[in-house]
Design a protein around this motif. Sequence first.
Motif, PDB file in Angstrom:
ATOM      1  N   GLY A  92      27.668 -15.673  37.886  1.00  0.00           N
ATOM      2  CA  GLY A  92      28.575 -16.378  38.792  1.00  0.00           C
ATOM      3  C   GLY A  92      27.958 -17.598  39.449  1.00  0.00           C
ATOM      4  N   VAL A  93      26.646 -17.732  39.362  1.00  0.00           N
ATOM      5  CA  VAL A  93      25.967 -18.845  40.037  1.00  0.00           C
ATOM      6  C   VAL A  93      25.184 -19.758  39.100  1.00  0.00           C
ATOM      7  N   ILE A  94      24.700 -19.186  37.980  1.00  0.00           N
ATOM      8  CA  ILE A  94      23.935 -19.994  37.011  1.00  0.00           C
ATOM      9  C   ILE A  94      24.867 -20.424  35.875  1.00  0.00           C
ATOM     10  N   THR A  95      24.883 -21.700  35.559  1.00  0.00           N
ATOM     11  CA  THR A  95      25.727 -22.158  34.447  1.00  0.00           C
ATOM     12  C   THR A  95      24.983 -22.066  33.127  1.00  0.00           C
ATOM     13  N   LYS A  96      23.712 -22.455  33.114  1.00  0.00           N
ATOM     14  CA  LYS A  96      22.937 -22.374  31.875  1.00  0.00           C
ATOM     15  C   LYS A  96      21.446 -22.452  32.175  1.00  0.00           C
ATOM     16  N   ILE A  97      20.660 -21.945  31.223  1.00  0.00           N
ATOM     17  CA  ILE A  97      19.203 -22.114  31.279  1.00  0.00           C
ATOM     18  C   ILE A  97      18.808 -22.699  29.940  1.00  0.00           C
ATOM     19  N   GLU A  98      18.456 -23.963  29.954  1.00  0.00           N
ATOM     20  CA  GLU A  98      18.111 -24.663  28.721  1.00  0.00           C
ATOM     21  C   GLU A  98      16.935 -25.576  28.979  1.00  0.00           C
ATOM     22  N   GLN A  99      16.103 -25.687  27.959  1.00  0.00           N
ATOM     23  CA  GLN A  99      14.924 -26.568  28.043  1.00  0.00           C
ATOM     24  C   GLN A  99      14.134 -26.333  29.328  1.00  0.00           C
ATOM     25  N   ASN A 100      13.983 -25.014  29.633  1.00  0.00           N
ATOM     26  CA  ASN A 100      13.164 -24.612  30.770  1.00  0.00           C
ATOM     27  C   ASN A 100      13.756 -25.029  32.119  1.00  0.00           C
ATOM     28  N   LYS A 101      15.058 -25.231  32.160  1.00  0.00           N
ATOM     29  CA  LYS A 101      15.709 -25.660  33.398  1.00  0.00           C
ATOM     30  C   LYS A 101      16.890 -24.742  33.710  1.00  0.00           C
ATOM     31  N   VAL A 102      16.907 -24.209  34.932  1.00  0.00           N
ATOM     32  CA  VAL A 102      18.025 -23.367  35.376  1.00  0.00           C
ATOM     33  C   VAL A 102      19.034 -24.266  36.084  1.00  0.00           C
ATOM     34  N   SER A 103      20.273 -24.279  35.590  1.00  0.00           N
ATOM     35  CA  SER A 103      21.317 -25.092  36.222  1.00  0.00           C
ATOM     36  C   SER A 103      22.274 -24.183  36.982  1.00  0.00           C
ATOM     37  N   PHE A 104      22.597 -24.594  38.207  1.00  0.00           N
ATOM     38  CA  PHE A 104      23.491 -23.805  39.059  1.00  0.00           C
ATOM     39  C   PHE A 104      24.850 -24.504  39.171  1.00  0.00           C
ATOM     40  N   TYR A 105      25.883 -23.718  39.485  1.00  0.00           N
ATOM     41  CA  TYR A 105      27.215 -24.295  39.684  1.00  0.00           C
ATOM     42  C   TYR A 105      27.219 -25.321  40.813  1.00  0.00           C
ATOM     43  N   SER A 106      26.300 -25.172  41.751  1.00  0.00           N
ATOM     44  CA  SER A 106      26.211 -26.108  42.872  1.00  0.00           C
ATOM     45  C   SER A 106      25.846 -27.520  42.415  1.00  0.00           C
ATOM     46  N   GLY A 107      25.363 -27.636  41.159  1.00  0.00           N
ATOM     47  CA  GLY A 107      24.889 -28.928  40.669  1.00  0.00           C
ATOM     48  C   GLY A 107      23.373 -29.055  40.766  1.00  0.00           C
ATOM     49  N   HIS A 108      22.738 -28.117  41.502  1.00  0.00           N
ATOM     50  CA  HIS A 108      21.281 -28.130  41.606  1.00  0.00           C
ATOM     51  C   HIS A 108      20.658 -27.548  40.331  1.00  0.00           C
ATOM     52  N   SER A 109      19.390 -27.867  40.117  1.00  0.00           N
ATOM     53  CA  SER A 109      18.683 -27.229  39.008  1.00  0.00           C
ATOM     54  C   SER A 109      17.236 -26.967  39.421  1.00  0.00           C
ATOM     55  N   MET A 110      16.624 -25.993  38.756  1.00  0.00           N
ATOM     56  CA  MET A 110      15.251 -25.606  39.067  1.00  0.00           C
ATOM     57  C   MET A 110      14.494 -25.329  37.778  1.00  0.00           C
ATOM     58  N   VAL A 111      13.163 -25.517  37.824  1.00  0.00           N
ATOM     59  CA  VAL A 111      12.308 -25.175  36.677  1.00  0.00           C
ATOM     60  C   VAL A 111      12.333 -23.666  36.474  1.00  0.00           C
ATOM     61  N   PHE A 112      12.416 -23.223  35.227  1.00  0.00           N
ATOM     62  CA  PHE A 112      12.430 -21.785  34.940  1.00  0.00           C
ATOM     63  C   PHE A 112      11.009 -21.232  34.892  1.00  0.00           C
TER      64      PHE A 112
END
Length: 241
Positions: free
Chosen positions: A26-46
Amino acid sequence: MQFLLIAYLFAAALNKEQFFLSAYRGVITKIEQNKVSFYSGHSMVFDDGISKNKQELLDKPDIEDQLHYKYNQGLSSANTDAGRIRNEAFFKEIYGKTQAEVSKNLKSLQWCPKLANQTIQFNVKNGAYAALMRVSNELDKHPEWKKYLTNVGGTFNWRNISGTNRLSAHSFGITIDINTKYSNYWQWDCGCKNEGATLKYRNQIPLALVAIFEENGFIWGGRWLHYDTMHFEYRPEFFVE
Ligand SMILES: [Zn+2]
């Protein structure tokens, strides 16, 4: 043939990214290329790719490190510190970045209405509140456990873990301490805050009670090497199948 078999096994095994995607869908849209993307538009290193010792895992984990230890369920399972590794920014992103922000995401819950009937607060994000509601409904059918369920020790409390400068999971409103009177905590038993201390495990909480929490996505502090048997924390990433 051998190649096909290996390819099949590779495909069948879930990778760590998939555990997070499934548990936080419900909060993470995708994890690709070592990056976690959130619905908020933020992203973080995995995965920061840094290998860490025990203390570093506690102090500066990335998101991937949260699954560093396996969470062992069952009667005679070995304790690990699975779940004590928490990337603070990850929890802030999901449940609220400040005390005020988390407070806005809390909702009142009538805990075990028949046995305890205590009003507590829990976070509505990512299914945490709904999961605790299911636990409460199930536990409330067990009058034999009343003494463990009354006088809940606490849920939401924006604070550091005793003896550290790391935020407690209680800060995010995703954690419940049941009755402290029947609980054991490593720091109380050793009278110390030293992670390296030699500990002698103690527990009084029935494992059948624990199982109801675990069936609903909560880890139990009683399974930690650094045990905390009153503590149940919503961590669905450990229960993805
Ligand atoms: Zn706790």
